[in-house]
Design an enzyme around this catalytic site. Sequence first.
Site, mmCIF file in Angstrom:
data_model
loop_
_atom_site.group_PDB
_atom_site.id
_atom_site.type_symbol
_atom_site.label_atom_id
_atom_site.label_comp_id
_atom_site.label_asym_id
_atom_site.label_seq_id
_atom_site.Cartn_x
_atom_site.Cartn_y
_atom_site.Cartn_z
ATOM 1 C CE LYS A 126 38.676 -65.337 -42.757
ATOM 2 N NZ LYS A 126 37.592 -66.232 -42.271
ATOM 3 C CE1 TYR B 266 55.717 -46.460 -19.836
ATOM 4 C CE2 TYR B 266 55.595 -48.122 -21.569
ATOM 5 C CZ TYR B 266 55.544 -46.796 -21.166
ATOM 6 O OH TYR B 266 55.333 -45.817 -22.088
HETATM 7 C C1 LIG Z 1 37.967 -67.528 -42.693
HETATM 8 C C2 LIG Z 1 37.122 -68.547 -43.339
HETATM 9 C C3 LIG Z 1 37.695 -69.567 -44.103
HETATM 10 C C4 LIG Z 1 39.197 -69.789 -44.175
HETATM 11 O O1 LIG Z 1 39.610 -70.357 -42.975
HETATM 12 P P1 LIG Z 1 41.124 -70.918 -42.778
HETATM 13 O O2 LIG Z 1 41.048 -71.661 -41.512
HETATM 14 O O3 LIG Z 1 42.009 -69.727 -42.706
HETATM 15 O O4 LIG Z 1 41.391 -71.765 -43.955
HETATM 16 C C5 LIG Z 1 36.844 -70.421 -44.777
HETATM 17 N N1 LIG Z 1 35.509 -70.285 -44.697
HETATM 18 C C6 LIG Z 1 34.923 -69.334 -43.949
HETATM 19 C C7 LIG Z 1 33.437 -69.250 -43.915
HETATM 20 C C8 LIG Z 1 35.694 -68.437 -43.240
HETATM 21 O O5 LIG Z 1 35.107 -67.494 -42.500
#
Ligand SMILES: *Cc1c(COP(=O)(O)O)cnc(C)c1O
Length: 387
Positions: free
Chosen positions: A36, A259
């Site tokens: 993702k 800035y």
């Molecule tokens: C993002 C996510 C993961 C992976 O999490 P990590 O901590 O990056 O391993 C696993 N399961 C769900 C439901 C997630 O949303």
Amino acid sequence: MLRDTYIEVDLDRLAHNVKAIRERVGNHACICAVVKADAYGHGSIECAKTIMESGGDYLAVAALTEALELRQVYPDYRIFIMGYTSDENLKYVVKNDITQCIFTYEQALLLDKLGREYNRKPKIHIKYDTGFNRIGFRDCEESIEKIKEIVKLRNIECEGIFSHFALVNDDENKRQFNAFTTAVERIESAGFKFGYKHICDSIAAIDYPEFCLNMIRPGAILYGMKSFRKNDLDIKQVMKFKTKIAYIKSLKKGEGVSYNHKYKAQRDMLLATIPVGYADGFPRNMFEVGEVTVRGTRVPVAGVICMDQCMIDVTDVEGVGAGDEVIIYGDEEENAVTFAEASQKGGTNKNELLCRFTRRTPRVYIRKGIRIKELNYLLPDLPKEDY
Ligand SMILES: *Cc1c(COP(=O)(O)O)cnc(C)c1O
């Protein structure tokens, strides 16, 4: 390259991490690799291929659009949406053979109807909430009865059931795990068997091998982010963030920089300007705490970080010159700031730093130390004669 500021993604390291995870969990657990958020900023298209060719079994994303992006390139990989998809968009899940997370009876019914309509059998994984309180069937009698009804539906395939740890502490993790497996056993007592049962993300998969069941969902760990307690797992940071010095000048003691002149030269100094700013993913709050590496030397950020540029104090870097490479995030071995260190300094976590990179910053993929590909989101179709 058309831009000096870029992200280097080492695909060999990514492959190494997948294999290390595989070795750790053995063959009884499938690796549902979480790609993702553009594979945590690394570029999901390129990473998905390396992961699947190195032992990944399934790809997981958060949103439908992420799933469709992958599906357009990879017709055969199994892709799982872990998050919610609205009723009106469920037809795209069906048409594109994507596995969907389901946590209401109504959506299961709708997907079943769509399955009949399109003459397909969409796969689902049921989300069971054991205490995170985000999405999922709440842990109760009524939910178990509803899920028992869902698994009977003819035009969907109830392939899996999953939950997610809130990672509060050992006791709470154990409680969540037990709540999950108890519910699954009760649903399965009627004779039905889920193909996949999973609750472990990266941290849980390593720290609690006994909770891995037959699937894990590693994300951060794929990219070499170590947040687990057991430190005997050899994984490597996949990404580096680099740029080059654009300009160097001498400054007199007392002159202000950037800035509001929040930074003032404490001595006569050499100031370098680098073409990286918060619009590239270098957080603005790194002012005062940020360091980058030039010629093996750590140097501090000097002045407020702008949207597209910032300044660094290179007074103590021997032989420094315009065009020198600057490592913003890199390996410990090259005296660079790792994502672990930067996240502490920036008051955030490693994942958030990874996800902050934007379209403007090209991803350069390397294999065996050699650049094999550049992904430039702004100019995706430009030929790359140089590689
Ligand atoms: C993002 C996510 C993961 C992976 O999490 P990590 O901590 O990056 O391993 C696993 N399961 C769900 C439901 C997630 O949303």
